[in-house]
Design a protein around this motif. Structure first.
Motif, PDB file in Angstrom:
ATOM      1  N   GLU A   1      26.704 -30.752 -27.673  1.00 38.55           N
ATOM      2  CA  GLU A   1      28.153 -30.878 -27.413  1.00 38.55           C
ATOM      3  C   GLU A   1      28.467 -30.492 -25.977  1.00 38.55           C
ATOM      4  O   GLU A   1      29.239 -31.144 -25.284  1.00 38.55           O
ATOM      5  CB  GLU A   1      28.947 -29.895 -28.292  1.00 38.55           C
ATOM      6  N   PHE A   2      27.855 -29.399 -25.572  1.00 34.51           N
ATOM      7  CA  PHE A   2      28.124 -28.880 -24.237  1.00 34.51           C
ATOM      8  C   PHE A   2      27.635 -29.855 -23.167  1.00 34.51           C
ATOM      9  O   PHE A   2      28.312 -30.093 -22.158  1.00 34.51           O
ATOM     10  CB  PHE A   2      27.452 -27.516 -24.060  1.00 34.51           C
ATOM     11  N   ALA A   3      26.451 -30.437 -23.409  1.00 34.87           N
ATOM     12  CA  ALA A   3      25.887 -31.394 -22.455  1.00 34.87           C
ATOM     13  C   ALA A   3      26.816 -32.584 -22.273  1.00 34.87           C
ATOM     14  O   ALA A   3      27.066 -33.043 -21.158  1.00 34.87           O
ATOM     15  CB  ALA A   3      24.514 -31.854 -22.937  1.00 34.87           C
TER      16      ALA A   3
ATOM     17  N   ALA B   1      20.576 -42.140 -18.806  1.00 36.74           N
ATOM     18  CA  ALA B   1      19.237 -41.648 -19.158  1.00 36.74           C
ATOM     19  C   ALA B   1      19.318 -40.299 -19.833  1.00 36.74           C
ATOM     20  O   ALA B   1      20.111 -39.442 -19.436  1.00 36.74           O
ATOM     21  CB  ALA B   1      18.371 -41.546 -17.903  1.00 36.74           C
ATOM     22  N   VAL B   2      18.519 -40.135 -20.873  1.00 36.61           N
ATOM     23  CA  VAL B   2      18.386 -38.829 -21.503  1.00 36.61           C
ATOM     24  C   VAL B   2      16.934 -38.403 -21.332  1.00 36.61           C
ATOM     25  O   VAL B   2      16.021 -39.090 -21.784  1.00 36.61           O
ATOM     26  CB  VAL B   2      18.783 -38.884 -22.989  1.00 36.61           C
ATOM     27  N   LEU B   3      16.743 -37.277 -20.648  1.00 37.69           N
ATOM     28  CA  LEU B   3      15.399 -36.779 -20.380  1.00 37.69           C
ATOM     29  C   LEU B   3      15.081 -35.702 -21.414  1.00 37.69           C
ATOM     30  O   LEU B   3      15.738 -34.668 -21.460  1.00 37.69           O
ATOM     31  CB  LEU B   3      15.318 -36.197 -18.964  1.00 37.69           C
ATOM     32  N   GLY B   4      14.110 -35.994 -22.256  1.00 39.23           N
ATOM     33  CA  GLY B   4      13.787 -35.063 -23.338  1.00 39.23           C
ATOM     34  C   GLY B   4      14.436 -35.532 -24.621  1.00 39.23           C
ATOM     35  O   GLY B   4      15.660 -35.564 -24.721  1.00 39.23           O
TER      36      GLY B   4
ATOM     37  N   GLY C   1      18.458 -33.743 -26.988  1.00 43.99           N
ATOM     38  CA  GLY C   1      18.467 -35.050 -26.330  1.00 43.99           C
ATOM     39  C   GLY C   1      18.802 -36.181 -27.285  1.00 43.99           C
ATOM     40  O   GLY C   1      19.549 -37.105 -26.942  1.00 43.99           O
ATOM     41  N   THR C   2      18.268 -36.089 -28.492  1.00 44.54           N
ATOM     42  CA  THR C   2      18.520 -37.131 -29.494  1.00 44.54           C
ATOM     43  C   THR C   2      20.009 -37.239 -29.818  1.00 44.54           C
ATOM     44  O   THR C   2      20.560 -38.337 -29.888  1.00 44.54           O
ATOM     45  CB  THR C   2      17.716 -36.804 -30.766  1.00 44.54           C
ATOM     46  N   ARG C   3      20.654 -36.103 -29.999  1.00 42.14           N
ATOM     47  CA  ARG C   3      22.091 -36.120 -30.295  1.00 42.14           C
ATOM     48  C   ARG C   3      22.890 -36.695 -29.131  1.00 42.14           C
ATOM     49  O   ARG C   3      23.794 -37.503 -29.320  1.00 42.14           O
ATOM     50  CB  ARG C   3      22.609 -34.691 -30.538  1.00 42.14           C
ATOM     51  N   VAL C   4      22.565 -36.262 -27.929  1.00 38.55           N
ATOM     52  CA  VAL C   4      23.282 -36.759 -26.748  1.00 38.55           C
ATOM     53  C   VAL C   4      23.084 -38.263 -26.617  1.00 38.55           C
ATOM     54  O   VAL C   4      24.036 -39.016 -26.381  1.00 38.55           O
ATOM     55  CB  VAL C   4      22.799 -36.028 -25.475  1.00 38.55           C
TER      56      VAL C   4
ATOM     57  N   VAL D   1      21.180 -36.938 -18.514  1.00 46.28           N
ATOM     58  CA  VAL D   1      21.252 -35.613 -19.137  1.00 46.28           C
ATOM     59  C   VAL D   1      19.822 -35.124 -19.339  1.00 46.28           C
ATOM     60  O   VAL D   1      19.016 -35.792 -19.982  1.00 46.28           O
ATOM     61  CB  VAL D   1      21.976 -35.662 -20.499  1.00 46.28           C
ATOM     62  N   CYS D   2      19.530 -33.962 -18.763  1.00 46.51           N
ATOM     63  CA  CYS D   2      18.186 -33.394 -18.875  1.00 46.51           C
ATOM     64  C   CYS D   2      18.174 -32.298 -19.936  1.00 46.51           C
ATOM     65  O   CYS D   2      18.892 -31.309 -19.821  1.00 46.51           O
ATOM     66  CB  CYS D   2      17.749 -32.844 -17.520  1.00 46.51           C
TER      67      CYS D   2
END
Lengths: 302, 302
Positions: B88-90, B128-131, B136-139, B179-180
């Motif tokens: 959520e925070f990301a 891009a989602v790194l990780g 990472g999956t949720r983001v 997002v890393c």
């Protein structure tokens, strides 16, 4: 066929329109059969006795002079053309204050590194989405992915990763977050009042990206003053583009205000897309097809 | 069985731990077989010759003194226990600057209602989602719901609503948002460098909620100074809890900084849940079950 246009179209939309119609911008409107408009005055309407179709470039149709539009004239809105932009913006308006990004960011700039502001969770909390059109649906799905217990409120049931209700009380009771993406119609005008906002959690965030008038102005002001922990984050204001009329809100610490920029006003590309979608819908109508977003007249005539 | 604990547990977690183990907090550690820790020193390790299992309350394990942990001691992290809060925070750290919420909100407060800051779209843009762990999956799923073209980067392929790549260059080339959420291991330390950030779109937002050290500090500083339109939004800093060491970042206008509050530090409830999850994993191990998040020693030993 003659089409009346009363605002500046982006070049691609203007070109596409001219490929299909004779475009009229003033003078003699007596042969106009369709109008592509942003706003529309009773005066303009009177000059178009042969008008059969009005295509608005805006998603909402609440600003049209409904009492002056003859019943045989069909009216189409442009919902969906900016839904992606507005849904993103709604989620940003919710999460920025909810996760205390601004507060902490400002603290860091002043060298105050204390972790003394609690950050609420969204996951596992009740969240409400008011209006399950293309904007509300996207927002609701994103909130569901984040693990919130999403309640969806609208007139007609719609399925998705939410619990549906047509009771505003049930939707808002105990929620930590609410996003309003309702259209403004005679049914929704002044719908959300103080007593509904008071049902929400003490530190709830209420987001509005629909039309200001869906929410009762004095009710919002009252809860904002009574509950410093309640946050109102809105892109739409009662004064419409006359923002000074709502300046007392912008001064409150528990308000996050943006100047109606979620959709086409905030992004040239979104605006171009809105114009092109409106032109395409007009063409669909002219070719005898079924245009999208045709309004129910009875939703607007009081 | 004796379990060593070196930090204050919330009451429920402490009670649950005591139902299963004899809790030791100092003195003679010679009979300790398992340790529940936040940090851990070589000195503490030396006092526990019978140690067989280390359970960290933190998601990351990078701060443990790996060179001093004997190979026969299993080490478990606590990934997932705060994933909802961090995800959520990301998303909030990304959307708040990306949709220009803060800029417009500040303008409104000063009575500047001009719509002169363009708001980029996320829909249709590469993100891009790194990780691709639980955060990472949720983001990535939330970004996909919003219509972004999501690329997922991780060591091992993982399926979801994204295009997978194990090339950082491919993931970041032309992206508007990244997002890393990578863990810090010997493989990821200093992984993201200036040349990778330079591949991103001119007005991209790079978010870090993993560990600061995954990103090269000087590389970030360089791109921030070269590209005023590039935004770095991070909850994690190279100085860890010594934020003053990174104060030069907090002064930059294109930085959004928060003091490591996405997870347990920012929310008492998340912290209680993290502690309880760690205790439960320890119990699983003690009962002969398969604990979650057991680390690969070779990821940390250089």
């Amino acid at each position: 066929m003659e089409v009346y246009v009363n605002f500046d179209l982006p070049p691609e939309a203007e070109a596409e329109l001219r490929r299909h119609f004779s475009v009229v911008r003033g003078g003699d409107l007596s042969n106009v059969e369709a109008a592509l408009v942003s706003r529309l005055t009773p005066d303009e309407l009177r000059k178009m006795p042969r008008l059969r179709f009005i295509q608005a470039v805006t998603a909402g149709l609440d600003h049209l002079p409904w009492e002056h539009i003859p019943p045989h004239v069909a009216v189409a809105g442009n919902a969906g053309s900016n839904a992606d932009a507005v849904a993103e913006f709604a989620l940003a308006l919710l999460l920025a204050p909810y996760k205390r990004i601004v507060q902490y960011s400002e603290k860091m700039r002043r060298g105050d590194y204390r972790r003394d502001v609690a950050i609420p969770l969204l996951a596992g909390r009740k969240a409400a989405v008011l209006g399950l059109g293309e904007i509300g649906t996207r927002v609701a799905k994103a909130l569901a992915v984040l693990g919130a217990e999403v309640w969806g409120f609208s007139r007609a049931p719609r399925e998705g990763p939410w619990r549906f209700t047509n009771s505003l009380e049930e939707a808002l009771r105990g929620v930590s977050a609410a996003v309003c993406a309702l259209p403004l119609t005679k049914h929704t005008k002044g719908l959300v009042r103080y007593e509904h906002l008071a049902l929400m959690a003490q530190d709830a965030v209420f987001v509005n990206v629909g039309r200001a008038e869906v929410v009762d102005r004095e009710g919002v002001l009252r809860i904002l003053k009574e509950r410093p922990s309640f946050i109102f984050a809105s892109d739409v204001w009662w004064g419409r583009n006359d923002f000074d009329r709502d300046a007392e809100f912008f001064a409150l610490p528990n308000v996050v205000a943006t100047p109606w920029v979620a959709g086409g006003y905030g992004n040239e590309e979104v605006w171009r897309r809105m114009a092109m979608e409106a032109v395409k819908n007009l063409i669909t109508w002219a070719m005898g097809g079924q245009p999208r977003n045709v309004a129910r007249r009875e939703d607007y005539i009081v």
